[in-house]
Scaffold this motif. Structure first.
Motif, PDB file in Angstrom:
ATOM      1  N   SER A   1      -5.352  -4.723  -6.261  1.00  0.00           N
ATOM      2  CA  SER A   1      -5.576  -4.277  -4.886  1.00  0.00           C
ATOM      3  C   SER A   1      -6.876  -4.871  -4.390  1.00  0.00           C
ATOM      4  N   ARG A   2      -6.792  -5.530  -3.252  1.00  0.00           N
ATOM      5  CA  ARG A   2      -8.021  -5.983  -2.586  1.00  0.00           C
ATOM      6  C   ARG A   2      -8.621  -4.772  -1.876  1.00  0.00           C
ATOM      7  N   THR A   3      -9.786  -4.375  -2.325  1.00  0.00           N
ATOM      8  CA  THR A   3     -10.419  -3.193  -1.745  1.00  0.00           C
ATOM      9  C   THR A   3     -11.699  -3.586  -1.025  1.00  0.00           C
ATOM     10  N   LEU A   4     -11.808  -3.163   0.218  1.00  0.00           N
ATOM     11  CA  LEU A   4     -13.038  -3.345   0.967  1.00  0.00           C
ATOM     12  C   LEU A   4     -13.984  -2.246   0.488  1.00  0.00           C
TER      13      LEU A   4
ATOM     14  N   CYS B   1       0.897  -1.155   0.000  1.00  0.00           N
ATOM     15  CA  CYS B   1       0.000   0.000   0.000  1.00  0.00           C
ATOM     16  C   CYS B   1       0.936   1.204   0.000  1.00  0.00           C
ATOM     17  N   LEU B   2       1.098   1.824  -1.147  1.00  0.00           N
ATOM     18  CA  LEU B   2       2.181   2.806  -1.333  1.00  0.00           C
ATOM     19  C   LEU B   2       1.658   4.207  -1.631  1.00  0.00           C
ATOM     20  N   ASP B   3       2.437   5.204  -1.230  1.00  0.00           N
ATOM     21  CA  ASP B   3       2.201   6.576  -1.674  1.00  0.00           C
ATOM     22  C   ASP B   3       0.788   7.055  -1.359  1.00  0.00           C
ATOM     23  N   GLY B   4       0.282   6.661  -0.208  1.00  0.00           N
ATOM     24  CA  GLY B   4      -1.037   7.143   0.187  1.00  0.00           C
ATOM     25  C   GLY B   4      -2.196   6.385  -0.422  1.00  0.00           C
ATOM     26  N   ALA B   5      -1.940   5.239  -1.036  1.00  0.00           N
ATOM     27  CA  ALA B   5      -3.028   4.446  -1.617  1.00  0.00           C
ATOM     28  C   ALA B   5      -3.994   3.997  -0.524  1.00  0.00           C
ATOM     29  N   ALA B   6      -5.186   3.592  -0.960  1.00  0.00           N
ATOM     30  CA  ALA B   6      -6.231   3.248   0.000  1.00  0.00           C
ATOM     31  C   ALA B   6      -6.228   1.778   0.374  1.00  0.00           C
ATOM     32  N   SER B   7      -5.589   0.950  -0.427  1.00  0.00           N
ATOM     33  CA  SER B   7      -5.668  -0.480  -0.140  1.00  0.00           C
ATOM     34  C   SER B   7      -4.394  -1.184  -0.594  1.00  0.00           C
ATOM     35  N   TYR B   8      -4.342  -2.476  -0.305  1.00  0.00           N
ATOM     36  CA  TYR B   8      -3.126  -3.254  -0.539  1.00  0.00           C
ATOM     37  C   TYR B   8      -3.193  -4.007  -1.860  1.00  0.00           C
ATOM     38  N   SER B   9      -2.105  -3.929  -2.611  1.00  0.00           N
ATOM     39  CA  SER B   9      -1.962  -4.715  -3.828  1.00  0.00           C
ATOM     40  C   SER B   9      -1.110  -5.934  -3.537  1.00  0.00           C
ATOM     41  N   ARG B  10      -1.645  -7.092  -3.882  1.00  0.00           N
ATOM     42  CA  ARG B  10      -0.836  -8.309  -3.803  1.00  0.00           C
ATOM     43  C   ARG B  10       0.058  -8.321  -5.043  1.00  0.00           C
TER      44      ARG B  10
ATOM     45  N   ALA C   1     -17.429 -13.257  -0.884  1.00  0.00           N
ATOM     46  CA  ALA C   1     -16.759 -12.155  -0.157  1.00  0.00           C
ATOM     47  C   ALA C   1     -17.305 -10.856  -0.754  1.00  0.00           C
ATOM     48  N   LEU C   2     -18.578 -10.631  -0.564  1.00  0.00           N
ATOM     49  CA  LEU C   2     -19.262  -9.631  -1.405  1.00  0.00           C
ATOM     50  C   LEU C   2     -18.900  -8.196  -1.086  1.00  0.00           C
ATOM     51  N   ASN C   3     -18.160  -7.969  -0.006  1.00  0.00           N
ATOM     52  CA  ASN C   3     -17.744  -6.606   0.293  1.00  0.00           C
ATOM     53  C   ASN C   3     -16.385  -6.255  -0.313  1.00  0.00           C
ATOM     54  N   GLU C   4     -15.829  -7.152  -1.080  1.00  0.00           N
ATOM     55  CA  GLU C   4     -14.489  -6.933  -1.624  1.00  0.00           C
ATOM     56  C   GLU C   4     -14.508  -6.869  -3.141  1.00  0.00           C
ATOM     57  N   LEU C   5     -13.622  -6.054  -3.681  1.00  0.00           N
ATOM     58  CA  LEU C   5     -13.363  -6.056  -5.115  1.00  0.00           C
ATOM     59  C   LEU C   5     -11.855  -5.957  -5.278  1.00  0.00           C
ATOM     60  N   GLU C   6     -11.316  -6.841  -6.084  1.00  0.00           N
ATOM     61  CA  GLU C   6      -9.895  -6.736  -6.421  1.00  0.00           C
ATOM     62  C   GLU C   6      -9.795  -5.903  -7.681  1.00  0.00           C
ATOM     63  N   VAL C   7      -9.020  -4.838  -7.609  1.00  0.00           N
ATOM     64  CA  VAL C   7      -8.973  -3.907  -8.739  1.00  0.00           C
ATOM     65  C   VAL C   7      -7.544  -3.689  -9.216  1.00  0.00           C
ATOM     66  N   CYS C   8      -7.403  -3.707 -10.524  1.00  0.00           N
ATOM     67  CA  CYS C   8      -6.139  -3.375 -11.179  1.00  0.00           C
ATOM     68  C   CYS C   8      -6.509  -2.287 -12.184  1.00  0.00           C
ATOM     69  N   LEU C   9      -6.198  -1.055 -11.845  1.00  0.00           N
ATOM     70  CA  LEU C   9      -6.751   0.092 -12.586  1.00  0.00           C
ATOM     71  C   LEU C   9      -5.668   0.914 -13.267  1.00  0.00           C
ATOM     72  N   ASP C  10      -6.077   1.539 -14.381  1.00  0.00           N
ATOM     73  CA  ASP C  10      -5.235   2.572 -14.996  1.00  0.00           C
ATOM     74  C   ASP C  10      -3.829   2.077 -15.306  1.00  0.00           C
ATOM     75  N   GLY C  11      -3.723   0.836 -15.741  1.00  0.00           N
ATOM     76  CA  GLY C  11      -2.419   0.312 -16.115  1.00  0.00           C
ATOM     77  C   GLY C  11      -1.557  -0.174 -14.964  1.00  0.00           C
ATOM     78  N   ALA C  12      -2.134  -0.316 -13.784  1.00  0.00           N
ATOM     79  CA  ALA C  12      -1.361  -0.811 -12.632  1.00  0.00           C
ATOM     80  C   ALA C  12      -0.862  -2.228 -12.902  1.00  0.00           C
ATOM     81  N   ALA C  13       0.136  -2.624 -12.121  1.00  0.00           N
ATOM     82  CA  ALA C  13       0.776  -3.917 -12.365  1.00  0.00           C
ATOM     83  C   ALA C  13       0.111  -5.054 -11.604  1.00  0.00           C
ATOM     84  N   SER C  14      -0.659  -4.732 -10.574  1.00  0.00           N
ATOM     85  CA  SER C  14      -1.200  -5.819  -9.761  1.00  0.00           C
ATOM     86  C   SER C  14      -2.550  -5.414  -9.179  1.00  0.00           C
TER      87      SER C  14
END
Lengths: 377, 377, 377, 377
Positions: D298-301, B290-299, D283-296
């Motif tokens: 993020s598990r987001t609550l 979770c880098l640079d002020g991001a809101a959540s963790y990337s695996r 796990a309906l409160n979670e979304l794993e997101v890879c946005l805007d060209g990110a590399a991996s």
């Protein structure tokens, strides 16, 4: 078939008042075999906002006069959703007025207040008046099931409990000063707010009492700017403790409001001689179980009919939310009232938690040396 | 292009001797731009078993005479994979003989031994002779990357470190007594074995020194049956500590050999002012960031070419194993020798870890009160 | 105790040549009871780069003359790590020269080539010459264990297999044209590269043959710019299939090089009448198991001594990497040679995989209608 | 401030009737700015059980006469929670009676019925009468957020959608025959029940229409014993499909009631040119997101105030349950009624889903060849 009906007064219309209102409004729908509720009165200070809340939340009336509420024979149950420093006087008055009392956690801000409340509850019991403290996570099905599994010996003798409650709402050091960060209003910081749940779970899950406490507390951001300028933060941002339990277990505790990226991470791990358990409140429908000497952990969705509380809810795989714990809590409380049984967790349980929290602070003030939570200061 | 070649002697043919032999045999294949190795001699006590090991592991010769090895000019590097109580005398002798020395962790069983070794290493440095302690997890790519991320400020100021190292090989209370459970041979239990890694990581990741320690140790199974009957277990099964660091961070530590169902769970969580990191050795190719002020963790699968050490290994998604850390460790060590630089972690690092471990034991003996790891006992 | 020693020639020094060299260099150290290897010769086209590779990877000599290698009596084993369109002629020549042959997967680019190779292997077997195709994931301990569990009936009759192999290295539509994206050089795209592993695992895990295939293929980025300007991509980016198996199971297959954020995601789920299994290559040391009618899945770290191959490696919790599969593959191959047994997967297995891949393409060309993989085109 | 109030009739008191009643009872509490509801009448066949349900669920009256309900001017909304083969006639009658209609999914059992309903809804719209089909998962905050992210281009052009809906309630081959396993009463098996949700999500998330369908269906347990002896199962246990979408994406679909150990596993993966998304209903409160060209990923609550629907619910980290989707669905529907807007998903959406399901069956019957869902049979 007729059902006993209880008239309920909720005091407080903010976050907790709303969560408790939700519970009273829904309890009959999910627990149709239990008592019924009449949402009699929503109590607070500002009539206009109370009326708006009452209309939306299903209350029949509002009141700004707590004494009148206590005098109202239509009120059977008083449910306190007010700040902690008001718990003691309001709860004791309600018990003395013959009302059953549910108090949102933590029981009080100090051991002295909690002790007075526990004494009042003991006296009230003799008159058939009941009291309960609202540690709602006891009604998380996964945690209730965990408690059963431990009690049934499915993980053997519990040796280590590793418990954390991690949130991140104070990470930003420009977040403003609030009443929650002043000792006089809030009592403590992460300790009272988060560690109270953690300590309650340790006691409930293990069925053991805390004999000795080593504690550390820390405030990472010691000054914050509020409406009146920069002010000292007088409560803890985070706390750590090691608890010695009377059954031989050792529990570690870590609570924080500075755990970046953790939203509501009450994480509990139990390690026993024949198994283990793992829970995270952010995934509250799951329990990882290693039972009866198994070699690894099974992720179990705690939504089967045989799991605690689940018969009242939905088919397997249809998960519950955070607020359902309050509905089940209300159902348990009402059933105890109807059957003349003592609801739990009792005010004594709330007092025991408060003693451990105070012991953590005392130990921290004494360089971390061991403190007995039962000893007088 | 020619490569400098170093003659290596490994002392010990058990678990660690095998892991280190693997590293020396493979280092040129994965780090072809670095120095070369001649697997000169495998050293131990029993010639027959040594010869079998040497043939399979790629050693050119064997020896049961450590003094002769130290006198052999074909030996440039001595790599000690022997029990901890032998580290000090053997390492000092090798340094004095002008051999570069790699010692498997922990550096020693006591602070006094570690201090003597650190002094010897300092003296040797002046003669161009190098020493390193083998905390191999510094070469886990995910942990090396984590260290870079912290150093680059990607998670802001680190406030909390939450570190556990959990194994379960002593859960069974009928597991037999061994030399590892006697203080005289093993020095300590989970502390030296597991907490040494954890403390090294805290120091390396945060770049901070430990100022104060509160510690607790516990032996859950105080007596076990061995070849000579029932015997007292004189080392810890588990330990807990809170560490105050000189940069303002607080680290919690929990290590155990009784954590049912956890096989090799070195779990590290860092919480900073602008992010966080999470690592578990059981999934050693992953880092949650979770880098640079991001809101959540990337695996993140730490297998990209830009991640530390990865250029030497395989394409993205082709994961590394535990033993690859030793190969990278050997490569780092050799490159320092060739370039005349001090390898790290140094014996001073190993000493600092030992001081923290000793402080945990001293604090535990003093009811958990705060201890300064640098203070003389 | 003496060990039979095999002289090995590896052909190819790129990615796979390096992975196979690593295996031959390490096999004796991890499987000391098996045969020994002499890394006789590294074969390729460019002597200078071959010599550099050979020095680092442990080869005694190099050669650019494949015919001379086949004529060399010091070579017992030929290991082909060259592009797919070269497999057939080189493997058949080696078998005819009396060399045992290991061919990297997929067996060939076409069914016709694969058929010729399988015929040659059959003929060679009669002369005691052995052939194997290198589907290395059969040596992932978790997958080898999964196969045992299925064979032992621990999940009952397998009904559904859900298999995906997802990578993302072509997501960027500006990634350049390469030989891998031309049908004449690569044979196919994700199909040959990824689906070959997936189909091999379905056959191996279930022990069933594919009777019918429905397939779809797609190229999401139909043109890419290369050194010679914009060019048409003539292989698939992704493919989907449903496989009917002769034991009554249905397997779904999805492979892609466009699965953003997935690095090496070979994900296998098996659903049986009494349990299920789940595997992901990105976490290759883990298998989620639901056995013997259990209600949920246990995440198991496949690092215990009783798990396949683990006796050769490290203690519990000390995880393996991707490349260890090649070492175990080499060990299995050598043991079969020494014991005169047929190694597996055989060229017949490789042919069967190729037939399924071809059937997917034929079905896709026929609007997705069912195709029998054994039928002549 | 006054709120428009709608009189509601729910038809059906079983699983869905209970879930919908819960929504009407709670909608004002969570969406206080929207319209109000009067729980006017619960409609069904057996008066005694209806009365018991109505009392617990908060209904003011009961009725066994659907025509009388349609004639009752106090009823503004008819909410149909009855089996699928009753949807068409009851919904059309209600629309013709001028009632707004909410129909539980799937819209109908056949395309013909769905077409008639869509036509009736179109006609009703001209009279200001509204119709909606209850695909409640559109109100899962994580899925509503996913839809926004796709629409906002945060994952670029979606290329692949990989969707499965896996349950396990038919794994046991001794589970009894029921009406759900007969084509005449249930229409289809996993297709109508599970694939309908999956197809609705594909259309909603991608905003694309299905042009071509390849399908396979299978019944793993073809005969089951019921009250009247052994009987043939005439619906599918599992189904697979590949969908070609008009925006160029390809979606794979797999649904099953035989997926051992999966309770409610609606798993959705989207792969786009600049990112990806991953969701699991368990796990309906979670979304794993890879946005805007990110590399991996993020598990987001998905519990932050800025996430869809969350403003109505609880603070960050306080997770929602399955049933909250119905409350949000009711709020959306009511707001559309009050504002004179068309609610979605419309009956046209429901028809489009039905056409895809029918196309899967037609393709399966035609050896898996491609079928156009819009073509007349």
């Amino acid at each position: 078939m007729t059902h006993r009906t209880y008239g309920v007064a909720v005091v407080g219309r903010a976050f907790m008042g709303r969560a408790h209102s939700n519970a009273w409004r829904n309890v009959a729908a999910f627990y149709p075999d239990g008592p019924r509720v009449r949402q009699h009165v929503l109590v607070g200070r500002d009539r206009t906002s109370l009326e708006a809340s009452a209309e939306a939340l299903g209350w029949q009336s509002v009141s700004t006069d707590y004494e009148a509420v206590l005098a109202d024979p239509a009120v059977d149950v008083v449910d306190l959703c007010v700040p902690g420093h008001l718990h003691s006087s309001m709860a004791i008055a309600a018990l003395e007025a013959g009302k059953h009392v549910l108090v949102e956690k933590p029981l009080a801000n100090t051991v002295a207040e909690a002790q007075a409340m526990a004494d009042a509850a003991t006296a009230a019991t003799e008159r058939g008046v009941r009291a309960m403290v609202g540690f709602n996570y006891r009604r998380v099905p996964a945690l209730a099931w965990a408690r059963q599994l431990v009690a049934d010996g499915r993980i053997g003798t519990v040796r280590q409990a590793r418990v954390a409650y991690l949130q991140d709402w104070l990470v930003d050091d420009t977040a403003p000063m609030t009443w929650r960060l002043r000792k006089e209003s809030a009592g403590s910081g992460a300790l009272g707010d988060l560690a109270s749940h953690a300590v309650d779970q340790v006691r409930a899950l293990l069925g053991q009492e805390v004999l000795g406490v080593n504690g550390t507390v820390h405030t990472f951001v010691p000054r914050r700017e509020g409406a009146d300028g920069v002010e000292e933060v007088t409560v803890d941002d985070a706390a750590w403790a090691t608890l010695q339990l009377d059954g031989g277990a050792v529990a570690s505790l870590e609570v924080s409001r500075m755990a970046t990226g953790r939203k509501n991470g009450l994480v509990i791990e139990l390690y026993g001689s024949h198994g283990g358990l793992r829970f995270d409140l952010e995934a509250l429908n799951e329990l990882e179980v290693c039972l009866d000497g198994a070699a690894s952990y099974s992720r179990t969705l705690v939504t089967e009919p045989e799991h605690p509380y689940l018969e009242a809810w939905w088919p397997p795989g249809h998960v519950l939310g955070w607020d359902h714990t309050f509905t089940s809590q209300a159902a348990d409380f009402l059933r105890c009232l109807a059957e003349g049984r003592a609801p739990e967790p009792s005010f004594e349980d709330g007092l025991a938690v408060q003693q451990v929290l105070a012991a953590i602070e005392r130990s921290a003030a004494a360089s971390g040396a061991t403190v007995d939570p039962k000893e007088t200061r």
